[in-house]
Write a protein that holds these residues in place. Structure first.
Motif, short mmCIF file in Angstrom:
data_model
loop_
_atom_site.label_atom_id
_atom_site.label_comp_id
_atom_site.label_asym_id
_atom_site.label_seq_id
_atom_site.Cartn_x
_atom_site.Cartn_y
_atom_site.Cartn_z
N CYS A 15 -70.38 55.77 16.61
CA CYS A 15 -69.15 55.23 16.00
C CYS A 15 -68.70 54.03 16.84
CB CYS A 15 -68.04 56.28 16.00
SG CYS A 15 -68.51 57.89 15.36
N ASP A 16 -69.31 52.88 16.57
CA ASP A 16 -69.05 51.70 17.41
C ASP A 16 -68.81 50.45 16.56
OD1 ASP A 16 -71.55 51.16 16.36
OD2 ASP A 16 -72.37 50.40 18.25
N ALA A 17 -68.53 50.65 15.28
CA ALA A 17 -68.26 49.54 14.36
C ALA A 17 -69.45 48.60 14.17
CB ALA A 17 -67.01 48.75 14.79
N ARG A 66 -62.67 54.53 21.49
CA ARG A 66 -64.03 54.01 21.30
C ARG A 66 -64.09 52.52 21.62
NH1 ARG A 66 -62.15 56.98 17.42
NH2 ARG A 66 -63.21 58.92 16.86
N TYR A 67 -65.23 52.06 22.05
CA TYR A 67 -65.46 50.62 22.22
C TYR A 67 -66.44 50.15 21.15
CZ TYR A 67 -62.73 50.08 26.45
OH TYR A 67 -61.67 50.01 27.33
N ASP A 68 -66.43 48.84 20.92
CA ASP A 68 -67.30 48.26 19.88
C ASP A 68 -68.67 47.90 20.44
OD1 ASP A 68 -65.13 48.37 18.10
OD2 ASP A 68 -64.39 46.41 18.78
N GLY A 69 -69.70 48.14 19.63
CA GLY A 69 -71.06 47.82 20.06
C GLY A 69 -71.44 46.37 19.79
N LYS A 122 -69.17 54.51 22.58
CA LYS A 122 -69.39 53.59 23.71
C LYS A 122 -68.11 53.45 24.53
CE LYS A 122 -73.24 51.16 21.70
NZ LYS A 122 -73.38 51.82 20.40
N SER A 123 -68.31 53.06 25.79
CA SER A 123 -67.18 52.86 26.70
C SER A 123 -67.13 51.38 27.08
CB SER A 123 -67.39 53.70 27.95
OG SER A 123 -68.48 53.15 28.68
N GLU A 132 -67.33 46.66 23.93
CA GLU A 132 -66.29 45.63 24.10
C GLU A 132 -65.21 45.86 23.05
OE1 GLU A 132 -68.57 42.06 23.36
OE2 GLU A 132 -68.40 42.27 21.19
N ILE A 133 -64.12 45.11 23.16
CA ILE A 133 -63.12 45.10 22.09
C ILE A 133 -63.29 43.75 21.40
CG2 ILE A 133 -60.66 45.25 21.49
CD1 ILE A 133 -61.61 47.78 22.94
#
Ligand code: HEM
Length: 323
Positions: free
Chosen positions: A75-77, A152-155, A306-307, A312-313
């Protein structure tokens, strides 16, 4: 609080966070944005409400978007990306993702969130909140109401080929479904429960035409006749739940029992006593599926997160951050 007592609380919390990170278990929390961006969840909910007010189908799209995000790269967009700089097209270009809808709702929420608190709220959390909120608004009397942990962080990776490899196809057998959900840490009961999302939304005829005449299938003859005439050899869309098409409810399981479901993967839930028993329980025990669905959505929301170490954001949800 006295400094010694504060230290006694802070140290274990920090230690726990560190241990969690070492063990690869990133902790999500309910109310994660409470101090970081107090209106975060309200802003997403308002964007989802306004979209659903003008088209309930968008709500179904947002629930599916969350699933398709979590099953590919976690789940990282990654499902939202149009471009990553890689030569391979992104997940969005993959066949199962061509009929996804609701991207504009995520973009609207992100724009409002960037205005309110720049660089704070991840697109991955927006997708998770939006899936939760769509569930809420589509359920009768907004009864399916639950907290969605966040953080969550974005991939930065999104590959067309990974979508096809990780998303179950509509012709999947029970064994295949169990295997593909198990690969994400989700058990058979989660799979049966989450399939109940097919109580809302629409499908293209091409996703189930292998179950319509002249093909032989276990689909109820009246439904297959109706669908054959609605589809008329083309690729229009039809409601997934022909009995209560607009409401998020347990009707899906009664449809499974009545052989009134579109996909082979829906029908496959009757292929073992174990899953057939789950289907019957969900069909006939008031409130049972709704309770299980809330927990299963939260569990799915923990897949492969992800962290800050590997994510990233993003500034915009459809592109990775330009460093
Ligand atoms: C069990 C394996 C699953 C399979 C094989 C599957 C397959 C599909 C397919 C083929 C469609 C129609 C796409 C089209 O032709 O346009 C669809 C729609 C949909 N799926 Fe699934 N799905 C599965 C699980 C899930 C899960 C776990 C969720 C969410 C929790 C979900 C939510 C939805 C929703 C809401 C729609 C309607 C979307 C819309 O109207 O835009 N599905 N699914």
């Amino acid at each position: 609080m006295a400094p010694q007592k504060l230290a006694a609380v802070v140290v274990p919390v920090t230690l726990l966070a560190l241990l969690g990170a070492v063990a690869g278990q990133i902790r999500l929390s309910v109310g994660y944005y409470k101090y970081r961006c107090p209106k975060a969840e309200t802003i997403v909910r308002e964007a989802v409400k306004s979209a659903i007010d003008s088209n309930r189908g968008t709500g179904a799209g947002l629930i599916r978007l969350f699933f398709h995000d979590c099953f590919v790269q976690g789940c990282d967009a990654s499902v939202l990306l149009n471009t990553t700089g890689s030569s391979e097209p992104t997940e969005r270009a993959s066949a199962p993702n061509l009929s996804l809808r609701g991207f504009e709702v995520i973009d609207a929420a992100k724009a409002a969130l960037e205005a309110a608190c720049p660089g704070v709220v991840s697109c991955a959390d927006i997708v998770a909140f939006a899936g939760r909120d769509a569930t809420f608004f589509l359920s009768g009397n907004n009864a399916v109401d639950f907290d969605m942990p966040a953080g969550r962080y974005d991939g930065r990776v999104s590959l067309d080929s990974e979508a096809l490899a990780n998303l179950p196809p509509p012709f999947a057998s029970l064994e295949k479904l169990k295997e593909m959900f198990a690969a994400k840490g989700l058990d058979t009961e989660d799979m049966v429960t989450l399939s109940g999302a097919h109580t809302v939304g629409r499908s293209r005829c091409s996703s189930f035409s292998d179950r319509l005449p002249p093909h032989v299938s276990d689909m109820n003859a009246t439904l297959s006749g109706t669908l054959a005439s609605q589809c008329n050899g083309g690729d229009t869309t039809v409601p997934q739940d022909s009995v209560t098409p607009d409401g998020l409810d347990s009707q899906y399981y009664r449809n499974v029992l009545n052989h009134e479901v579109l996909f082979a993967s829906d029908a496959a839930l009757l292929a073992s006593n174990q899953t057939a028993d789950m289907v019957s329980a969900n069909a006939f025990t008031p409130g049972l599926w709704e309770t299980k669905f809330k927990a299963a959505m939260v569990k799915m929301g923990r897949v492969g997160i992800k962290s800050s170490a590997d994510g990233e954001i993003r500034d915009k949800c459809w592109m990775v951050k330009v460093n």
